[in-house]
Design an enzyme around this catalytic site. Structure first.
Site, PDB file in Angstrom:
ATOM      1  N   GLY A 161       0.854  -1.196   0.000  1.00 42.16           N
ATOM      2  CA  GLY A 161       0.000   0.000   0.000  1.00 42.16           C
ATOM      3  C   GLY A 161       0.880   1.233   0.000  1.00 42.16           C
ATOM      4  N   ARG A 162       0.350   2.316   0.555  1.00 43.01           N
ATOM      5  CA  ARG A 162       1.104   3.584   0.550  1.00 43.01           C
ATOM      6  C   ARG A 162       2.475   3.424   1.206  1.00 43.01           C
ATOM      7  NH1 ARG A 162      -3.889   5.175   2.203  1.00 43.01           N
ATOM      8  NH2 ARG A 162      -4.983   6.766   1.002  1.00 43.01           N
ATOM      9  N   ILE A 163       2.487   2.785   2.396  1.00 46.35           N
ATOM     10  CA  ILE A 163       3.758   2.695   3.131  1.00 46.35           C
ATOM     11  C   ILE A 163       4.709   1.714   2.441  1.00 46.35           C
ATOM     12  CG2 ILE A 163       4.824   2.107   5.363  1.00 46.35           C
ATOM     13  CD1 ILE A 163       2.151   3.076   6.678  1.00 46.35           C
ATOM     14  N   ARG A 241       1.327  -4.608  12.488  1.00 48.07           N
ATOM     15  CA  ARG A 241       0.765  -4.806  13.817  1.00 48.07           C
ATOM     16  C   ARG A 241       1.416  -6.068  14.373  1.00 48.07           C
ATOM     17  NH1 ARG A 241      -0.487  -0.248  13.749  1.00 48.07           N
ATOM     18  NH2 ARG A 241      -2.557   0.686  13.924  1.00 48.07           N
ATOM     19  N   GLU A 270       1.271  -5.777  23.160  1.00 47.10           N
ATOM     20  CA  GLU A 270       1.857  -4.451  23.157  1.00 47.10           C
ATOM     21  C   GLU A 270       1.298  -3.658  24.323  1.00 47.10           C
ATOM     22  OE1 GLU A 270       2.439  -2.996  19.059  1.00 47.10           O
ATOM     23  OE2 GLU A 270       2.150  -1.027  19.902  1.00 47.10           O
ATOM     24  N   HIS A 289       6.826   0.953  19.024  1.00 50.21           N
ATOM     25  CA  HIS A 289       5.792   1.433  18.076  1.00 50.21           C
ATOM     26  C   HIS A 289       6.013   2.915  17.720  1.00 50.21           C
ATOM     27  CE1 HIS A 289       1.411   0.473  16.684  1.00 50.21           C
ATOM     28  NE2 HIS A 289       2.022   1.300  15.842  1.00 50.21           N
TER      29      HIS A 289
HETATM   30  C1  DGY Z   1      -0.861   3.719  12.624  1.00 47.83           C
HETATM   31  O1  DGY Z   1      -1.116   4.851  12.204  1.00 47.83           O
HETATM   32  O2  DGY Z   1      -1.626   2.782  12.432  1.00 47.83           O
HETATM   33  C2  DGY Z   1       0.426   3.544  13.357  1.00 47.83           C
HETATM   34  O3  DGY Z   1       0.572   2.266  13.826  1.00 47.83           O
HETATM   35  C3  DGY Z   1       0.583   4.554  14.461  1.00 47.83           C
HETATM   36  O4  DGY Z   1       0.734   5.798  13.904  1.00 47.83           O
END
Ligand code: DGY
Length: 324
Positions: A161-163, A241, A270, A289
Site C-alpha cells: 500500500g502507501r507505506i 501490527r 503491546e 511502536h
Molecule cells: C498507525 O497509524 O496505524 C500507526 O501504527 C501509528 O501511527
C-alpha cells in the site's frame, strides 16, 4: 452560543488545541481531553461515551459494539492512526457512526522508520552502541559486529500500500531488488518492483518488511511455516501490527537461527513485557511502536484527525473515512 454536544479525546496529542480552534470545534462543543499517562480504561470510556457526539481515539482504545451501545449520540469516531483494527468498523457502520483515520500523512515517517530498523538490524547499530557504552570497546577489530549487506540485497514487501510503496522508493537508493506481494502489473512496472507470490517472497527476501493491515486473514500470517521458508540469515521487519507475526514461532525461529534477525516496531502483546522471551534474544531488536513518531507527522495526524471529526459532526463526508 448553544453547545452542540461533547467530544472526548482519549489522549493529549501534539497541536490539539490549535486544530480544535481552527476547525471551530472548541467554541461549539464541550471538549474533554484525557490527560492520563496511559490510555483510559474501559470503565472510563463507558462513563465518558454516553454524552459524546464525537470521540478522538488512539490505537490503544478498544472501541467495540458494546461500547458504541453506551453512546447513543455518537456520530464520529476519529482515529489518530491509519490502522483501525481496534475499532469494530462493521458495528460502527450498522449504527451510522462514521470512522475517520489518518492515512497519507504518516507514510514517509513510517517508511523512514522501516529503513532505520532495517539498517540498524543489518549493521548491529544498537548492539554496537551498547557495547561502546558498556566500556567493552578495546580497539578496531576486523571481525567485530560483522553485519549483512543492504546495498544490492533483496527486499520483500508484504503489504504494497502507501507505506510499502514508500519503502520501495527508499530501497531503490540502496540498489535493492524489490519483491512485492499483491502488486498490480501496472504498479510493478511503474515502481520498478517485481511481483512475487507469498512463498517466493519468503524464500527470496534478504529483508522481509511487513506492512499489511491487521485483519482476520493477516493474523499470524508469519507463523512457523512461513518462518521456515525464509533464508537463514534473513531479517524480518514488522512495521504493521504485532499480531501479524506469531511471537512463539518467531522466538523459536530466532533462537534456532532459522532466520538471522527480527526488528520489530510492533509486538504481540503491546507493550511487550520486560520478561518476554523475545527480549532475551540478541538477534531481536524491538522499539516501542515509533513508526509515525516525528513531531511533524504527529502534528499532521492531529490536523487530519480533527478535520475528520469536524466534517463528520457537520454531517459532511470525512476527508479520510475508514468504514463504508
Ligand atoms: C498507525 O497509524 O496505524 C500507526 O501504527 C501509528 O501511527
Amino acid at each position: 452560543m448553544e453547545i452542540d454536544g461533547r467530544i472526548f479525546v482519549t489522549r493529549r496529542i501534539v497541536g490539539l488545541d490549535e486544530a480544535l480552534a481552527q476547525h471551530g470545534l472548541a467554541e461549539r462543543y464541550v471538549i474533554e481531553v484525557w490527560e492520563g499517562e496511559s490510555a483510559p480504561d474501559r470503565q472510563t470510556l463507558r462513563q465518558k461515551l454516553p454524552e459524546c457526539v464525537g470521540i478522538l481515539t488512539q490505537l490503544t482504545d478498544l472501541i467495540d459494539a458494546e461500547l458504541m451501545d453506551c453512546a447513543p449520540r455518537l456520530r464520529v469516531i476519529s482515529q489518530y492512526a491509519v490502522g483501525v483494527n481496534n475499532i469494530d468498523l462493521a458495528a460502527a457502520t450498522q449504527r451510522g457512526i462514521a470512522v475517520g483515520h489518518t492515512p497519507g500523512v504518516l507514510t514517509d515517517a513510517t517508511a523512514d522508520m522501516t529503513f532505520a530498523l532495517l539498517l540498524a538490524a543489518a549493521r548491529h547499530v544498537v548492539a554496537g552502541a551498547d557495547w561502546v557504552r558498556a566500556g567493552k570497546w578495546q580497539g578496531w577489530s576486523p571481525t567485530l559486529f560483522l553485519g549483512k549487506a543492504v546495498y544490492g540485497a533483496t527486499l520483500g514487501i508484504l503489504g504494497y500500500g502507501r507505506i510499502g510503496r514508500a519503502v520501495a522508493r527508499r530501497a531503490k537508493g540502496f540498489a535493492m531488488r524489490v519483491l512485492a506481494h499483491r502488486v498490480s502489473a501496472e504498479e510493478a512496472a511503474q515502481d520498478g518492483v517485481i511481483a512475487a507470490d507469498f512463498e517466493t517472497l519468503l524464500r527470496e527476501s534478504d529483508f522481509l518488511s511487513l506492512h499489511v493491515p491487521l485483519r482476520p486473514e493477516t493474523h499470524h500470517l508469519i507463523d512457523a511455516r512461513a518462518l521456515a521458508l525464509m533464508k537463514p540469515d534473513s531479517v524480518l521487519i514488522n512495521m504493521a501490527r504485532g499480531e501479524v507475526v506469531d511471537p512463539q514461532a518467531l522466538y523459536q525461529a530466532l533462537k534456532a537461527e532459522q532466520i538471522g534477525m527480527a526488528a520489530l516496531d510492533v509486538t504481540e502483546p503491546e507493550p511487550i513485557p520486560a520478561d518476554h522471551p523475545l527480549l532475551s534474544l540478541p538477534n531481536c531488536l524491538i522499539v516501542p511502536h515509533l513508526g509515525s513518531a516525528t513531531l511533524q507527522t504527529r502534528r499532521a495526524m492531529t490536523e487530519l484527525a480533527v478535520a475528520n471529526l469536524a466534517a463528520g459532526l457537520r454531517g459532511e463526508p470525512l476527508p479520510h473515512r475508514a468504514n463504508p
